[in-house]
Design an enzyme around this catalytic site. Structure first.
Site, PDB file in Angstrom:
ATOM      1  N   PHE A 158       0.636  -1.102   0.006  1.00  0.00           N
ATOM      2  CA  PHE A 158      -0.261  -0.137  -0.161  1.00  0.00           C
ATOM      3  C   PHE A 158       0.632   1.143   0.315  1.00  0.00           C
ATOM      4  O   PHE A 158       0.104   2.383  -0.172  1.00  0.00           O
ATOM      5  CB  PHE A 158      -0.688   0.346   1.247  1.00  0.00           C
ATOM      6  N   LEU A 159       2.015   1.181  -0.047  1.00  0.00           N
ATOM      7  CA  LEU A 159       2.714   2.510  -0.272  1.00  0.00           C
ATOM      8  C   LEU A 159       2.720   3.581  -1.386  1.00  0.00           C
ATOM      9  O   LEU A 159       2.521   3.136  -2.357  1.00  0.00           O
ATOM     10  CB  LEU A 159       4.853   2.016  -0.028  1.00  0.00           C
ATOM     11  N   GLU A 161       3.888   6.385  -3.321  1.00  0.00           N
ATOM     12  CA  GLU A 161       5.773   6.857  -3.868  1.00  0.00           C
ATOM     13  C   GLU A 161       5.041   8.500  -3.102  1.00  0.00           C
ATOM     14  O   GLU A 161       4.437   9.078  -3.250  1.00  0.00           O
ATOM     15  CB  GLU A 161       5.223   7.435  -5.233  1.00  0.00           C
ATOM     16  N   ASN A 217      -7.524   0.839  -3.743  1.00  0.00           N
ATOM     17  CA  ASN A 217      -6.942   2.327  -4.034  1.00  0.00           C
ATOM     18  C   ASN A 217      -8.756   2.586  -5.791  1.00  0.00           C
ATOM     19  O   ASN A 217      -8.366   3.467  -6.226  1.00  0.00           O
ATOM     20  CB  ASN A 217      -6.504   0.821  -5.935  1.00  0.00           C
ATOM     21  N   ALA A 261     -10.371  18.748  -5.030  1.00  0.00           N
ATOM     22  CA  ALA A 261      -9.915  18.779  -7.094  1.00  0.00           C
ATOM     23  C   ALA A 261      -8.933  19.075  -7.896  1.00  0.00           C
ATOM     24  O   ALA A 261      -8.323  20.105  -7.436  1.00  0.00           O
ATOM     25  CB  ALA A 261     -11.246  20.111  -7.168  1.00  0.00           C
ATOM     26  N   GLY A 266      -3.605  10.412 -12.051  1.00  0.00           N
ATOM     27  CA  GLY A 266      -2.483   9.413 -12.637  1.00  0.00           C
ATOM     28  C   GLY A 266      -2.032   8.335 -12.021  1.00  0.00           C
ATOM     29  O   GLY A 266      -1.658   7.932 -10.541  1.00  0.00           O
ATOM     30  N   CYS A 269      -0.573   3.399 -10.612  1.00  0.00           N
ATOM     31  CA  CYS A 269      -1.073   2.068  -9.512  1.00  0.00           C
ATOM     32  C   CYS A 269      -3.312   2.781 -10.338  1.00  0.00           C
ATOM     33  O   CYS A 269      -3.815   1.811 -10.802  1.00  0.00           O
ATOM     34  CB  CYS A 269      -0.859   2.405  -8.176  1.00  0.00           C
ATOM     35  N   LYS A 329       2.574  13.088  -9.461  1.00  0.00           N
ATOM     36  CA  LYS A 329       2.206  13.829  -8.466  1.00  0.00           C
ATOM     37  C   LYS A 329       3.664  14.310  -8.035  1.00  0.00           C
ATOM     38  O   LYS A 329       5.076  14.080  -8.355  1.00  0.00           O
ATOM     39  CB  LYS A 329       1.479  12.511  -7.091  1.00  0.00           C
TER      40      LYS A 329
END
Ligand code: NAD
Length: 446
Positions: A158-159, A161, A217, A261, A266, A269, A329
């Site tokens: 569940f890490l 990035e 996710n 928002a 992206g 995952c 991100k």
């Protein structure tokens, strides 16, 4: 207790997991097919940008607990626990492509067979895989090995990035899917050092563990899409998505996070996992309607943003834009499925000239776009002589720029704020045309 661990596939998940297991005293051998990557890691350099990783990498290599190799056989012979951290990219039809996972499982079985290995081994699937994959992998060992001593465990990762080391060392929860008591005991021991502050280890069946990862996710992606959907509505009725975010986020049943928002999610995952879950549910005749809508909204959101740019200018082929942010991100160099790439593709088609700046993702972007766009040395020189500034990734450095400086550099004071970094009233008062996402009626400045 210390374990001998093999990690197969040393990308974001494998490298961070392997390093974390070494940091808690285990002997770890990380395997990858990419020789160049293996050489880089051997020298103590991280091939990915992840805060805190390189420091941990260097220390554990130096202390002899962390090694890298391309030799899968060595890892299988030496290891009690073998983690599969392999890619599961989307197939053309949207399903998760399991070729890497199944290929390596077959190779492991062949190595056990040809070396006549008799010790008990645990093969752990850490890749994100569709329901039933643990059973498929178990089937490979049962078919190939007459006296099978391999237990297969599903242990989704569940890490995040950008926070990968922190998440791996202090996970909010650990999910272990297994029906073997021995595997349960070993996996629990292995993870004990990471949950000392009391976070839970959930033991469940393999299928539920596999679905838990996709459900997590898809749920997070749904929160993002819900807000993005609402942002379009806000622009029609004159409401402010940021105020609504505060208004609903302070309700503990809703929670504050994943309510921003923007230009859509992206990364490597969310897009593929949402799609793979949708595919899997369709396959068994139980379509997941909310998951489908989540994907559709996300696809549309970036185009809504691009259209704001296209609609603002008369002659796009003469337009020069500065683009802040390329990574999907902040705090990562990962550009997989980045909204910035869709935007660049679409604007290049119209003949727009693009100069981009990102703190970490310029190299990966150059691999993809080469010299079709220009790359700036810093966020300000990026803006020199441009008709507009477009912001796609919310790196901290972009949050408080010197607007005086920007005024002097930009040819026209226009900002397309895809991450709602700036306040509309403030931008108005200092003379910028500001196009945020979902913050009141869309202004027309022309
Ligand atoms: P990645 O692409 O960064 O790394 C995969 C690595 O596996 C690469 O280094 C590649 O060279 C190597 N590899 C491919 N085939 C191999 C083989 N046959 N033998 C040895 N190595 C091989 O992938 P990732 O982002 O680490 O993701 C791995 C899995 O974990 C995926 O299923 C992903 O969905 C899941 N996951 C990723 C994240 C994330 O944030 N990246 C988080 C949670 C789960």
């Amino acid at each position: 207790m210390s374990f001998k661990i093999g990690v197969i596939g040393t990308g974001y998940v494998g490298l961070v997991s392997g390093t974390s297991f070494a940091a808690t005293g285990n002997e770890v051998l990380c395997i990858d097919i990419d020789e160049k990557k293996v050489e880089t890691m051997k020298s103590g350099k991280s091939p990915i940008y992840e805060p805190g990783l390189e420091h941990l990498l260097v220390r554990n290599i130096k202390e002899g607990r962390l090694k890298f190799s391309t030799n899968l056989e060595e890892a299988v012979i030496k290891s009690q626990v073998i983690f599969l951290c392999l890619p599961t990219p989307p197939s053309e039809d949207g399903s998760a492509d399991l070729q890497h996972v199944l290929k390596v499982a077959n190779q492991i079985a062949d190595i056990i067979l040809s070396n006549d290995l008799k010790d008990e081994k645990i093969v752990v699937n850490k890749s994100t895989v569709p329901v039933g994959t643990a059973a498929k992998v178990s089937g490979i060992f049962e078919t190939k090995l007459e006296n099978n001593t391999v237990s297969v465990v599903s242990n989704p990762e569940f890490l995040r990035e950008g926070f990968a080391v922190e998440d791996a060392m202090k996970p909010e929860r650990v999910v272990i899917g297994t029906s073997s008591a021995t595997a349960e005991a070993i996996m629990s021991d292995l993870y004990q050092p990471f949950v000392r502050s009391g976070n839970p280890i959930f033991i469940m069946d393999e299928k539920s563990a596999e679905v838990t990862k996709y459900a997590a996710n898809a749920f997070l992606a749904t929160k993002i899409s819900f807000m993005n959907d609402l942002s379009a509505y806000c622009e029609k009725v004159g409401a402010d998505i940021e105020q609504i975010r505060s208004g609903i986020g302070s309700d503990s049943r809703i929670g504050k996070r994943f309510l921003f928002a923007g230009v859509g999610y992206g990364g490597s995952c969310f897009p593929k996992d949402v799609q793979a879950l949708e595919y899997s549910a369709d396959l068994v005749g139980s379509p997941l309607h909310i998951v489908k809508a989540t994907r559709k909204v996300n696809q549309e959101q970036i185009y809504r943003f691009i259209n704001k740019i296209k609609n603002r200018f008369v002659n796009l082929s003469e337009l020069k834009i500065a683009l802040w942010g390329l990574a999907f991100k902040p705090d990562t160099d990962d550009v997989r499925e980045a909204p910035s790439f869709v935007l660049i593709e679409e604007l290049l088609k119209e003949g727009v000239s693009i100069t981009a700046y990102d703190q970490e993702a310029m190299g990966n972007t150059h691999h993809h776009f080469g010299d079709k766009i220009e790359y700036a040395d810093d966020m300000y020189s990026c803006c020199e002589g441009k008709d507009a500034l477009v912001i796609v990734t919310e790196w901290n450095a972009f949050r408080n720029p010197s607007f005086d400086k920007l005024k002097g550099l930009l040819k026209r004071k226009i900002v397309f704020d895809g991450r709602n970094l700036f306040q509309p009233e403030e931008m108005d008062s200092i003379g910028f045309e500001h196009y945020p996402v979902g913050r009141g009626f869309m202004k027309t400045y022309k």
